[in-house]
Design an enzyme around this catalytic site. Structure first.
Site, PDB file in Angstrom:
ATOM      1  N   GLU A  43     -10.978   0.793  -3.532  1.00  0.00           N
ATOM      2  CA  GLU A  43     -11.325   0.555  -2.131  1.00  0.00           C
ATOM      3  C   GLU A  43     -11.928   1.813  -1.498  1.00  0.00           C
ATOM      4  O   GLU A  43     -11.386   2.907  -1.642  1.00  0.00           O
ATOM      5  CB  GLU A  43     -10.035   0.126  -1.401  1.00  0.00           C
ATOM      6  CG  GLU A  43     -10.222  -0.332   0.037  1.00  0.00           C
ATOM      7  CD  GLU A  43      -8.885  -0.802   0.658  1.00  0.00           C
ATOM      8  OE1 GLU A  43      -7.929  -1.082  -0.092  1.00  0.00           O
ATOM      9  OE2 GLU A  43      -8.811  -0.847   1.894  1.00  0.00           O
ATOM     10  N   LYS A  45      -2.799   4.943  -2.745  1.00  0.00           N
ATOM     11  CA  LYS A  45      -3.727   5.794  -2.008  1.00  0.00           C
ATOM     12  C   LYS A  45      -4.069   6.982  -2.904  1.00  0.00           C
ATOM     13  O   LYS A  45      -3.173   7.548  -3.552  1.00  0.00           O
ATOM     14  CB  LYS A  45      -3.067   6.273  -0.714  1.00  0.00           C
ATOM     15  CG  LYS A  45      -2.834   5.154   0.289  1.00  0.00           C
ATOM     16  CD  LYS A  45      -4.150   4.645   0.840  1.00  0.00           C
ATOM     17  CE  LYS A  45      -3.927   3.650   1.960  1.00  0.00           C
ATOM     18  NZ  LYS A  45      -5.202   3.223   2.565  1.00  0.00           N
ATOM     19  N   ASP A  99      -7.086   3.140  -3.264  1.00  0.00           N
ATOM     20  CA  ASP A  99      -7.810   3.203  -1.991  1.00  0.00           C
ATOM     21  C   ASP A  99      -7.988   4.673  -1.634  1.00  0.00           C
ATOM     22  O   ASP A  99      -7.015   5.405  -1.488  1.00  0.00           O
ATOM     23  CB  ASP A  99      -7.017   2.473  -0.901  1.00  0.00           C
ATOM     24  CG  ASP A  99      -7.744   2.427   0.448  1.00  0.00           C
ATOM     25  OD1 ASP A  99      -8.865   2.955   0.554  1.00  0.00           O
ATOM     26  OD2 ASP A  99      -7.170   1.853   1.407  1.00  0.00           O
ATOM     27  N   LYS A 146     -10.028  -6.633   7.939  1.00  0.00           N
ATOM     28  CA  LYS A 146      -9.012  -6.298   8.948  1.00  0.00           C
ATOM     29  C   LYS A 146      -9.579  -6.792  10.263  1.00  0.00           C
ATOM     30  O   LYS A 146     -10.627  -6.294  10.698  1.00  0.00           O
ATOM     31  CB  LYS A 146      -8.797  -4.784   9.016  1.00  0.00           C
ATOM     32  CG  LYS A 146      -8.134  -4.189   7.784  1.00  0.00           C
ATOM     33  CD  LYS A 146      -7.953  -2.689   7.954  1.00  0.00           C
ATOM     34  CE  LYS A 146      -7.345  -2.102   6.693  1.00  0.00           C
ATOM     35  NZ  LYS A 146      -7.350  -0.627   6.716  1.00  0.00           N
ATOM     36  N   LYS A 190      -1.159  -1.095  -4.430  1.00  0.00           N
ATOM     37  CA  LYS A 190      -2.309  -0.260  -4.042  1.00  0.00           C
ATOM     38  C   LYS A 190      -1.840   1.177  -3.897  1.00  0.00           C
ATOM     39  O   LYS A 190      -0.876   1.442  -3.184  1.00  0.00           O
ATOM     40  CB  LYS A 190      -2.886  -0.813  -2.734  1.00  0.00           C
ATOM     41  CG  LYS A 190      -3.784   0.114  -1.947  1.00  0.00           C
ATOM     42  CD  LYS A 190      -4.576  -0.683  -0.907  1.00  0.00           C
ATOM     43  CE  LYS A 190      -4.645   0.038   0.429  1.00  0.00           C
ATOM     44  NZ  LYS A 190      -5.415  -0.728   1.431  1.00  0.00           N
ATOM     45  N   SER A 226       0.867  -1.175   0.000  1.00  0.00           N
ATOM     46  CA  SER A 226       0.000   0.000   0.000  1.00  0.00           C
ATOM     47  C   SER A 226       0.903   1.223   0.000  1.00  0.00           C
ATOM     48  O   SER A 226       1.655   1.440   0.953  1.00  0.00           O
ATOM     49  CB  SER A 226      -0.877  -0.043   1.260  1.00  0.00           C
ATOM     50  OG  SER A 226      -1.609   1.148   1.394  1.00  0.00           O
ATOM     51  N   ASP A 235     -13.754  -1.354   2.982  1.00  0.00           N
ATOM     52  CA  ASP A 235     -12.842  -1.504   4.116  1.00  0.00           C
ATOM     53  C   ASP A 235     -13.545  -0.899   5.343  1.00  0.00           C
ATOM     54  O   ASP A 235     -14.242  -1.622   6.080  1.00  0.00           O
ATOM     55  CB  ASP A 235     -11.512  -0.794   3.774  1.00  0.00           C
ATOM     56  CG  ASP A 235     -10.521  -0.691   4.930  1.00  0.00           C
ATOM     57  OD1 ASP A 235     -10.857  -1.097   6.057  1.00  0.00           O
ATOM     58  OD2 ASP A 235      -9.397  -0.190   4.732  1.00  0.00           O
ATOM     59  N   GLY A 286      -4.157  -4.142   6.208  1.00  0.00           N
ATOM     60  CA  GLY A 286      -3.160  -3.867   7.242  1.00  0.00           C
ATOM     61  C   GLY A 286      -3.378  -2.500   7.843  1.00  0.00           C
ATOM     62  O   GLY A 286      -4.090  -1.664   7.284  1.00  0.00           O
TER      63      GLY A 286
END
Ligand code: OSB
Ligand code: MG
Length: 375
Positions: A217, A166, A192, A266, A164, A138, A242, A294
């Site tokens: 996400e 952000k 995400d 998670k 991934k 990520s 998420d 995570g």
């Protein structure tokens, strides 16, 4: 059976190699809540509470979790024999709403401790099947697309199975385009947003459909299950939830409303392993792929994520990067590693969480400590 005689809480500070920026905040140094659970038999095991420093990702923080554990949750467990860790969730849930990360720390710690007492590695104890788990990375928001491309290329070279990115308004379409153009064809790529958008942004987000992303996400607010369903109808790319999935019922809602097609599990966010497992099973019955997210955990929290990700329906790479992605030095031995194919070995021989905590190092990093004992 477990019978907790005391629980030690401590806060350690651990500096990230590089600041991690998401749409809702930035962290440079983790404040990590570690727990050590002591059984009346003399066996002990470590656990970690994944609550962050600020209430941006969820309403919880390390400070609210500390308070909840001390005042409400630990007293329910201390000095009362517990038949099985599967009963801990209900014990902690009754008439205490929220505080899932605080609950999860104790609940997962109970699994870690019970596994150790049973002489079994945690993964096998919970029915894990994989010997290695595929891993993604990520990557936080960068100041420009070039910086992001540089990190994404390095990650592919390192072997990560999923990249991934952000995103947030102002750092989205052009950033993702630059990375998609630079990466080898076929690289699994996703983004995400950590709730940075609203339904008004649907046309804007639809531009991401051009990049063949594995998923997007959590574009909208955690409570926006209906709006996520409206957004999903306007996108080809699958949505993954998420922040929204805080319990089994929210996952049922997601499926019924078609708010998303993939779930990031998670265990901290859903109150621990028991609910993670139920969400895992529900998704399997509904052909919804899941993967393990995570929370920038230390090597202790990572042990719980890796063991969970060894369950069979974790069919997509998790955010389970090796220790060296986060820290100059982790607090466990051995540190978490990843091979050139992006696989993290699941500890399958040592009883309990499978890594040792370096106590001298922990003591040096500790800024706050408290012992909870039966009163
Ligand atoms: O949304 O998945 C997230 C970290 C902190 C808070 C929220 C998230 C994340 C990550 C980090 O993406 C994943 C990791 O631990 O490597
Ligand atoms: Mg996320």
């Amino acid at each position: 059976m477990i019978d907790l005689s005391r629980i030690e809480l401590r806060e350690i500070r651990l500096k990230l190699k590089e600041p991690f920026r998401i749409s809702s905040g930035i962290v440079e140094e983790r404040r990590i809540l570690l727990l050590e659970l002591f059984d009346a038999d003399g066996v002990s095991e470590w656990a970690e509470c994944v609550a962050g420093e600020q209430p941006n990702y969820s309403p919880e923080t390390i400070d609210t979790a500390w308070f909840a554990i001390k005042e409400w949750l630990a007293p329910r467990m201390l000095g009362k024999p517990i038949g099985s860790p599967e009963s801990v969730h209900d014990l902690l849930e009754r008439n205490i709403s929220g505080h899932n990360m605080a609950k999860a720390a104790l609940e997962m710690g109970s699994y870690g401790l019970a596994a150790k007492k049973a002489g079994q590695p945690l993964s096998l104890f919970i029915g894990g099947e994989r010997e290695r788990v595929p891993t993604g990375i990520s990557i936080g928001i960068q100041k420009n697309p070039e910086a992001l491309v540089e990190r994404a290329l390095r990650a592919v070279k390192d072997g990560y199975r999923k990249i991934k990115l952000k995103i947030q308004p102002g750092a989205d379409v052009e950033f993702v385009r630059a990375v998609r153009t630079a990466l080898p064809k076929g690289t699994e790529l996703m983004s995400d947003a950590n709730s940075a958008y609203s339904l008004k942004d649907a046309d804007h987000l639809a531009q991401l459909d051009d990049f063949g992303l594995l998923m997007i996400e959590q574009p909208l607010h955690r409570d926006d299950l209906v709006r996520h369903a409206q957004l999903q109808k306007r996108l080809r790319t699958r949505l993954c939830l998420d922040e929204s999935i805080t319990d089994v019922a929210r996952c049922e809602d997601m499926i019924a409303l078609q708010s998303g097609r993939i779930v990031n599990i998670k265990p901290g966010r859903v109150g621990g392993y028991t609910i993670s497992r139920r969400i895992h099973d529900l998704c399997r019955q509904n052909n919804i792929p899941v993967w393990c997210g995570g929370m920038l955990e230390s090597g202790v929290g990572r042990a719980y994520n890796v063991a969970l990700a060894s369950l069979p329906n974790f069919s997509l790479p998790g955010d389970l990067s090796p220790s060296a992605r986060y820290w100059e030095r982790d607090i466990v031995t051995p540190e978490w590693t990843m091979d050139a194919n992006g696989l993290v070995p699941v500890p399958r021989s040592k009883p309990g969480i499978g890594v040792d905590v370096d106590r001298g190092r922990i003591d040096a990093l500790t800024v706050k400590r408290e012992t909870l004992a039966r009163t």
